[in-house]
Design an enzyme around this catalytic site. Sequence first.
Site, short mmCIF file in Angstrom:
data_model
loop_
_atom_site.label_atom_id
_atom_site.label_comp_id
_atom_site.label_asym_id
_atom_site.label_seq_id
_atom_site.Cartn_x
_atom_site.Cartn_y
_atom_site.Cartn_z
N ARG A 32 0.61 -1.19 -0.21
CA ARG A 32 -0.20 0.26 0.27
C ARG A 32 0.83 1.60 -0.20
O ARG A 32 1.91 1.40 0.46
CB ARG A 32 -0.96 -0.05 1.76
CG ARG A 32 -2.06 -0.98 1.08
CD ARG A 32 -2.92 -0.50 2.69
NE ARG A 32 -3.65 -2.13 2.22
CZ ARG A 32 -4.47 -2.53 1.55
NH1 ARG A 32 -5.13 -2.05 0.73
NH2 ARG A 32 -5.11 -3.98 1.44
N HIS A 103 7.44 1.64 -11.07
CA HIS A 103 6.50 0.77 -10.04
C HIS A 103 4.52 1.40 -10.46
O HIS A 103 4.58 2.14 -11.32
CB HIS A 103 6.58 1.31 -8.74
CG HIS A 103 6.79 2.98 -8.06
ND1 HIS A 103 7.83 4.04 -8.27
CD2 HIS A 103 5.87 4.08 -8.41
CE1 HIS A 103 7.72 5.25 -8.56
NE2 HIS A 103 6.25 4.97 -8.18
#
Length: 120
Positions: A32, A103
């Site tokens: 997260r 990412h």
Amino acid sequence: MSDAAETLFERIVAGEIPSDVVFEDEVTFAFRDLNPQAAVHVLVVPKKRYRNVGELAAADPGLLAAVVATAKTVAELEGILESGYRVVFNTDADAGQTVFHVHAHVLGGEQLGFFGSHAP
Ligand code: 5GP
């Protein structure tokens, strides 16, 4: 960009910096975002570091496919596969990339706003 920022996600993958892990397999790691921009905001990284998505695509297209597949797995695990989700690869300065370990941002869980506009 400091060396610390360049190696941040490698340290998270290694478990040296704690993170809220959502999914992991042999080649990818999902956790997260510390500063969520949506109800669901998960980052997916390849364990091997490439600077950005273009470099990853050129060097190892199979690994890029694995990152995208993990983004879908994250959507399934987070219960947003049916409602929809966004996958974003910020790339270099104008896109606001701050961590130079490629990412994918997986965003969803609510109606998302427009994107791609000028910075405020
Ligand atoms: P970028 O701006 O490079 O596309 O995205 C980097 C993301 O990493 C940002 O959304 C930021 O909130 C997140 N981030 C930065 N440092 C940390 C951290 O230490 N842990 C986690 N979980 N996320 C981080």
